[in-house]
Design a protein around this motif. Structure first.
Motif, PDB file in Angstrom:
ATOM      1  N   ILE A  48       0.732  -1.231  -0.090  1.00 46.13           N
ATOM      2  CA  ILE A  48       0.039  -0.185   0.150  1.00 46.13           C
ATOM      3  C   ILE A  48       0.898   1.304   0.083  1.00 46.13           C
ATOM      4  N   ASP A  49       0.645   1.894  -0.949  1.00 48.34           N
ATOM      5  CA  ASP A  49       1.674   3.335  -1.140  1.00 48.34           C
ATOM      6  C   ASP A  49       0.629   4.370  -0.704  1.00 48.34           C
ATOM      7  N   LEU A  50       0.772   4.839   0.589  1.00 45.85           N
ATOM      8  CA  LEU A  50       0.148   6.108   1.186  1.00 45.85           C
ATOM      9  C   LEU A  50       1.141   7.093   1.211  1.00 45.85           C
ATOM     10  N   ASP A  51       0.650   8.311   0.937  1.00 44.08           N
ATOM     11  CA  ASP A  51       1.707   9.433   0.934  1.00 44.08           C
ATOM     12  C   ASP A  51       1.096  10.413   2.046  1.00 44.08           C
ATOM     13  N   ALA A  52       2.198  11.010   2.605  1.00 40.59           N
ATOM     14  CA  ALA A  52       1.944  12.107   3.852  1.00 40.59           C
ATOM     15  C   ALA A  52       2.246  13.318   3.252  1.00 40.59           C
ATOM     16  N   SER A  53       1.331  14.330   3.229  1.00 40.68           N
ATOM     17  CA  SER A  53       1.651  15.775   2.605  1.00 40.68           C
ATOM     18  C   SER A  53       1.483  16.863   3.884  1.00 40.68           C
ATOM     19  N   ALA A  54       2.097  17.969   3.723  1.00 39.20           N
ATOM     20  CA  ALA A  54       1.930  18.840   4.677  1.00 39.20           C
ATOM     21  C   ALA A  54       1.456  20.071   4.012  1.00 39.20           C
ATOM     22  N   LEU A  55       0.365  20.604   4.410  1.00 37.96           N
ATOM     23  CA  LEU A  55      -0.435  21.902   3.464  1.00 37.96           C
ATOM     24  C   LEU A  55      -0.182  23.004   4.447  1.00 37.96           C
ATOM     25  N   LEU A  56       0.511  24.066   4.076  1.00 42.79           N
ATOM     26  CA  LEU A  56       0.846  25.222   4.855  1.00 42.79           C
ATOM     27  C   LEU A  56      -0.298  26.436   4.320  1.00 42.79           C
ATOM     28  N   PHE A  57      -1.042  26.777   5.249  1.00 45.01           N
ATOM     29  CA  PHE A  57      -1.992  27.839   5.235  1.00 45.01           C
ATOM     30  C   PHE A  57      -1.749  29.263   5.891  1.00 45.01           C
ATOM     31  N   ALA A  58      -2.062  30.266   5.189  1.00 42.96           N
ATOM     32  CA  ALA A  58      -1.848  31.632   5.968  1.00 42.96           C
ATOM     33  C   ALA A  58      -3.206  32.191   5.647  1.00 42.96           C
ATOM     34  N   ASP A  59      -4.040  32.612   6.523  1.00 44.35           N
ATOM     35  CA  ASP A  59      -5.362  33.259   6.471  1.00 44.35           C
ATOM     36  C   ASP A  59      -6.447  32.288   5.517  1.00 44.35           C
ATOM     37  N   GLY A  60      -6.364  31.053   5.751  1.00 45.59           N
ATOM     38  CA  GLY A  60      -7.205  30.108   4.911  1.00 45.59           C
ATOM     39  C   GLY A  60      -6.793  30.030   3.519  1.00 45.59           C
ATOM     40  N   ALA A  63      -0.542  28.336   1.041  1.00 45.51           N
ATOM     41  CA  ALA A  63       0.748  29.141   0.898  1.00 45.51           C
ATOM     42  C   ALA A  63       1.789  28.294   0.350  1.00 45.51           C
ATOM     43  N   ASP A  64       1.842  27.077   0.714  1.00 44.64           N
ATOM     44  CA  ASP A  64       2.938  26.140   0.131  1.00 44.64           C
ATOM     45  C   ASP A  64       2.572  24.621   0.407  1.00 44.64           C
ATOM     46  N   VAL A  65       3.169  23.641   0.075  1.00 47.04           N
ATOM     47  CA  VAL A  65       2.536  22.279   0.190  1.00 47.04           C
ATOM     48  C   VAL A  65       4.160  21.474   0.174  1.00 47.04           C
ATOM     49  N   VAL A  66       4.132  20.542   1.127  1.00 43.54           N
ATOM     50  CA  VAL A  66       5.309  19.715   1.100  1.00 43.54           C
ATOM     51  C   VAL A  66       4.808  18.318   0.954  1.00 43.54           C
ATOM     52  N   PHE A  67       5.336  17.503  -0.099  1.00 41.58           N
ATOM     53  CA  PHE A  67       4.935  16.140  -0.270  1.00 41.58           C
ATOM     54  C   PHE A  67       5.960  15.468  -1.163  1.00 41.58           C
ATOM     55  N   PHE A  68       5.738  14.213  -1.384  1.00 43.84           N
ATOM     56  CA  PHE A  68       6.934  13.257  -2.004  1.00 43.84           C
ATOM     57  C   PHE A  68       7.606  13.948  -3.332  1.00 43.84           C
ATOM     58  N   GLN A  69       6.935  14.980  -3.970  1.00 45.84           N
ATOM     59  CA  GLN A  69       7.356  15.544  -5.138  1.00 45.84           C
ATOM     60  C   GLN A  69       7.885  16.946  -4.839  1.00 45.84           C
ATOM     61  N   HIS A  70       7.710  17.331  -3.754  1.00 46.62           N
ATOM     62  CA  HIS A  70       8.457  18.668  -3.353  1.00 46.62           C
ATOM     63  C   HIS A  70       8.756  18.586  -1.867  1.00 46.62           C
ATOM     64  N   LEU A  71       9.918  18.069  -1.527  1.00 49.67           N
ATOM     65  CA  LEU A  71      10.300  17.691  -0.186  1.00 49.67           C
ATOM     66  C   LEU A  71      10.595  18.827   0.704  1.00 49.67           C
TER      67      LEU A  71
END
Length: 194
Positions: A48-60, A63-71
């Motif tokens: 099973i290939d699960l992917d974790a991502s971190a989504l950065l938000f500024a005032d909703g 603003a940026d995303v960190v995931f397997f293609q943008h580390l």
């Protein structure tokens, strides 16, 4: 001391001595559910290939995303340590890790949402022992853990978020099922938790 979190629960990331954490690790772990039946047992577990991502938000706003293609986030404050294509042995270790240097997160970023999605499209009915946890990266001490209970016919999960307020950070367990193979697919569901 770690806190086993329940859906919707929030805890402060301030240290018991009144100090503030400087760096945290969001760890994600899982393994493929055991197959049933004689032939399935001979074939072994399905990957099973699960992917974790971190989504950065500024005032909703995203603003940026960190995931397997943008580390690494554009400002360098959030780093993904790499893609795990199969999951773990179920021993409780982190299969994917996102590091957050809290002191370097730009002041305009007020929330970091952690999601997980099944890139290959398997549902969470095929996953077991899934969890996310927050660890003090300096001491290695686990601060909080959210365990995903039950499977389900969905392909993603909005796991947890870090929220900045009043000069400190809190972690909140979200545990909301969603559908999507990528973080982009999850954005409408994530917006309900900002």
């Amino acid at each position: 001391m770690s806190v086993d979190m329940t859906k919707g629960q929030r805890i402060s990331l301030d240290k018991p001595d009144g100090g503030a954490l400087t760096s945290v690790r969001m760890g994600l772990g899982w393994r493929a559910a055991r197959r049933k039946g004689f032939l399935a047992k001979l074939a072994g577990p399905k990957e099973i290939d699960l992917d974790a991502s971190a989504l950065l938000f500024a005032d909703g706003q995203l603003a940026d995303v960190v995931f397997f293609q943008h580390l690494v986030s554009d400002d360098g404050s959030v780093r993904h340590l790499g893609d795990n294509l199969t999951g773990g042995s179920g021993a409780g270790g982190d299969d994917e890790v996102v590091l957050v240097d809290l002191g370097r997160v730009p002041g305009r970023v007020d929330q970091i949402v952690f999601t997980v999605n099944s890139f290959t499209g398997q549902t969470f009915a095929e996953v077991e022992d899934a969890f996310c946890r927050v660890v003090d990266e300096v001491t290695g001490g686990e601060l909080a853990r959210y365990t995903l209970s039950g499977g389900g016919a969905y392909t993603a999960q909005i796991m947890a978020k870090l929220r900045r307020g009043g000069g400190s950070w809190q972690v909140e367990a979200i545990g909301e099922p969603a559908t999507g193979r990528t973080f982009q697919d999850l954005l409408p569901a994530v917006s309900a938790h900002l």
